[in-house]
Design a protein around this motif. Structure first.
Motif, mmCIF file in Angstrom:
data_model
loop_
_atom_site.group_PDB
_atom_site.id
_atom_site.type_symbol
_atom_site.label_atom_id
_atom_site.label_comp_id
_atom_site.label_asym_id
_atom_site.label_seq_id
_atom_site.Cartn_x
_atom_site.Cartn_y
_atom_site.Cartn_z
ATOM 1 N N PHE A 1 0.793 -1.223 0.000
ATOM 2 C CA PHE A 1 0.000 0.000 0.000
ATOM 3 C C PHE A 1 0.830 1.281 0.000
ATOM 4 C CE2 PHE A 1 -3.032 -3.092 1.557
ATOM 5 C CZ PHE A 1 -4.156 -2.779 0.815
ATOM 6 N N LYS A 2 2.115 1.198 -0.264
ATOM 7 C CA LYS A 2 2.947 2.396 -0.318
ATOM 8 C C LYS A 2 2.801 3.047 -1.689
ATOM 9 C CE LYS A 2 6.553 1.162 2.938
ATOM 10 N NZ LYS A 2 7.985 0.947 3.126
ATOM 11 N N THR A 3 2.736 4.349 -1.697
ATOM 12 C CA THR A 3 2.683 5.076 -2.963
ATOM 13 C C THR A 3 3.958 5.873 -3.192
ATOM 14 O OG1 THR A 3 1.616 6.961 -1.911
ATOM 15 C CG2 THR A 3 0.182 5.306 -2.931
ATOM 16 N N ASP A 4 4.778 6.006 -2.161
ATOM 17 C CA ASP A 4 5.997 6.781 -2.320
ATOM 18 C C ASP A 4 7.071 5.987 -3.058
ATOM 19 O OD1 ASP A 4 6.398 5.016 -0.265
ATOM 20 O OD2 ASP A 4 7.365 6.433 1.069
ATOM 21 N N VAL A 5 8.032 6.709 -3.600
ATOM 22 C CA VAL A 5 9.109 6.085 -4.366
ATOM 23 C C VAL A 5 10.416 6.769 -3.979
ATOM 24 C CG1 VAL A 5 8.770 7.612 -6.365
ATOM 25 C CG2 VAL A 5 9.870 5.428 -6.673
ATOM 26 N N THR A 6 11.463 5.971 -3.836
ATOM 27 C CA THR A 6 12.788 6.496 -3.511
ATOM 28 C C THR A 6 13.594 6.638 -4.793
ATOM 29 O OG1 THR A 6 12.719 5.460 -1.342
ATOM 30 C CG2 THR A 6 14.885 6.101 -2.175
ATOM 31 N N VAL A 7 14.239 7.790 -4.932
ATOM 32 C CA VAL A 7 15.053 8.085 -6.112
ATOM 33 C C VAL A 7 16.456 8.421 -5.645
ATOM 34 C CG1 VAL A 7 15.339 9.589 -8.119
ATOM 35 C CG2 VAL A 7 13.049 9.069 -7.262
ATOM 36 N N ILE A 8 17.438 7.747 -6.210
ATOM 37 C CA ILE A 8 18.838 8.078 -5.954
ATOM 38 C C ILE A 8 19.235 9.143 -6.970
ATOM 39 C CG2 ILE A 8 21.214 7.240 -5.832
ATOM 40 C CD1 ILE A 8 19.317 5.962 -3.761
ATOM 41 N N VAL A 9 19.549 10.334 -6.483
ATOM 42 C CA VAL A 9 19.969 11.434 -7.352
ATOM 43 C C VAL A 9 21.487 11.506 -7.294
ATOM 44 C CG1 VAL A 9 19.828 13.914 -7.796
ATOM 45 C CG2 VAL A 9 17.836 12.681 -6.887
ATOM 46 N N ASP A 10 22.109 11.453 -8.460
ATOM 47 C CA ASP A 10 23.571 11.484 -8.554
ATOM 48 C C ASP A 10 23.972 12.627 -9.482
ATOM 49 O OD1 ASP A 10 26.269 10.937 -8.565
ATOM 50 O OD2 ASP A 10 26.074 8.930 -9.418
ATOM 51 N N VAL A 11 24.474 13.714 -8.878
ATOM 52 C CA VAL A 11 24.964 14.839 -9.662
ATOM 53 C C VAL A 11 26.447 14.585 -9.904
ATOM 54 C CG1 VAL A 11 25.308 17.334 -9.761
ATOM 55 C CG2 VAL A 11 23.283 16.387 -8.603
ATOM 56 N N ALA A 12 26.821 14.516 -11.160
ATOM 57 C CA ALA A 12 28.188 14.161 -11.538
ATOM 58 C C ALA A 12 29.211 15.158 -10.995
ATOM 59 C CB ALA A 12 28.302 14.082 -13.053
ATOM 60 N N ALA A 13 30.376 14.618 -10.618
ATOM 61 C CA ALA A 13 31.483 15.471 -10.193
ATOM 62 C C ALA A 13 31.903 16.342 -11.375
ATOM 63 C CB ALA A 13 32.653 14.619 -9.713
ATOM 64 N N ASN A 14 32.342 17.533 -11.084
ATOM 65 C CA ASN A 14 32.796 18.517 -12.076
ATOM 66 C C ASN A 14 31.696 19.004 -13.017
ATOM 67 O OD1 ASN A 14 35.474 18.542 -11.091
ATOM 68 N ND2 ASN A 14 35.839 16.620 -12.174
ATOM 69 N N GLY B 1 30.299 17.124 -6.804
ATOM 70 C CA GLY B 1 29.039 16.487 -7.161
ATOM 71 C C GLY B 1 28.189 16.240 -5.923
ATOM 72 N N LEU B 2 27.213 15.393 -6.060
ATOM 73 C CA LEU B 2 26.294 15.131 -4.956
ATOM 74 C C LEU B 2 25.590 13.810 -5.215
ATOM 75 C CD1 LEU B 2 24.680 16.333 -2.447
ATOM 76 C CD2 LEU B 2 23.048 17.157 -4.153
ATOM 77 N N GLN B 3 25.459 13.009 -4.181
ATOM 78 C CA GLN B 3 24.628 11.808 -4.275
ATOM 79 C C GLN B 3 23.725 11.800 -3.058
ATOM 80 O OE1 GLN B 3 26.184 7.697 -4.082
ATOM 81 N NE2 GLN B 3 24.959 7.366 -5.927
ATOM 82 N N ILE B 4 22.431 11.715 -3.315
ATOM 83 C CA ILE B 4 21.448 11.781 -2.239
ATOM 84 C C ILE B 4 20.245 10.915 -2.603
ATOM 85 C CG2 ILE B 4 20.291 13.826 -3.142
ATOM 86 C CD1 ILE B 4 20.163 14.724 -0.124
ATOM 87 N N SER B 5 19.570 10.425 -1.606
ATOM 88 C CA SER B 5 18.368 9.630 -1.782
ATOM 89 C C SER B 5 17.166 10.500 -1.408
ATOM 90 C CB SER B 5 18.441 8.391 -0.884
ATOM 91 O OG SER B 5 17.255 7.675 -0.949
#
Length: 147
Positions: free
Chosen positions: A55-68, A101-105
Motif C-alpha cells: 500500500f505504499k505510494t511513495d518512491v525512492t530516487v537516488i539522485v547522482d549529480v556528476a562530479a565537475n 558532485g552530490l549523491q542523495i536519496s
C-alpha cells in the motif's frame, strides 16, 4: 420606495431559482458493498489484496549529480516540475553544490511525480541549468544521473 422593494423581491426570487414548480432530484450512483456475506456494511467492502502488496505510494530516487558538473559555487533545487517558485512546499531538496558532485536519496510522495533540478550559480552572470526526471517503470531502483 415601493417599486424598489418590488424590484428587490423580484430579483431575489429569480436569483434563488424562482418558486413553485417541481424539481427532479439528482440520481445518486448505486454503490454496492459486500462484506463477504452478502450484506451491506454501510460503505465498507471486502478488499482482496495480495499479501505482498504494501500500500505504499511513495518512491525512492537516488539522485547522482556528476562530479565537475559545476566548477563554480552553485546551488541545486529539486522541486515539482509544475512549481513556479522554489520554496519548501514544492521542493524536495535545496542544497549547495560543489565540483565534488552530490549523491542523495530522495523520497517522492508517489511514482507519478515529475521533478526538476535547477542548478543556480552564485555568479549571476552564469545561466542556470535545468534537468527533468520522471519515474521509469523499467528500473527496479529509481536513479537519476545529472551530468
Amino acid at each position: 420606495m415601493k417599486q424598489f422593494f418590488i424590484t428587490l423581491f423580484a430579483l431575489s426570487t429569480i436569483a434563488c431559482g424562482g418558486g413553485g414548480g417541481e424539481s427532479t432530484p439528482q440520481k445518486t450512483p448505486d454503490v454496492v458493498t459486500d462484506g463477504g456475506n452478502g450484506s451491506d456494511n454501510s460503505g465498507t467492502a471486502s478488499l482482496n489484496v495480495a499479501p505482498e502488496f504494501d500500500f505504499k505510494t511513495d518512491v525512492t530516487v537516488i539522485v547522482d549529480v556528476a562530479a565537475n558538473l559545476v566548477n563554480e559555487r552553485a546551488f541545486i533545487n529539486i522541486c515539482q516540475v509544475e512549481a513556479i517558485l522554489t520554496h519548501e512546499d514544492n521542493c524536495f531538496l535545496r542544497a549547495p553544490l560543489t565540483s565534488d558532485g552530490l549523491q542523495i536519496s530522495l523520497t517522492l510522495p508517489h511514482a507519478g511525480q515529475k521533478i526538476k533540478a535547477d542548478i543556480w550559480y552564485y555568479d549571476t552572470s552564469m545561466s542556470p541549468m535545468r534537468y527533468e526526471w520522471q519515474f521509469d517503470v523499467s528500473q527496479d531502483q529509481q536513479k537519476w544521473l545529472i551530468n
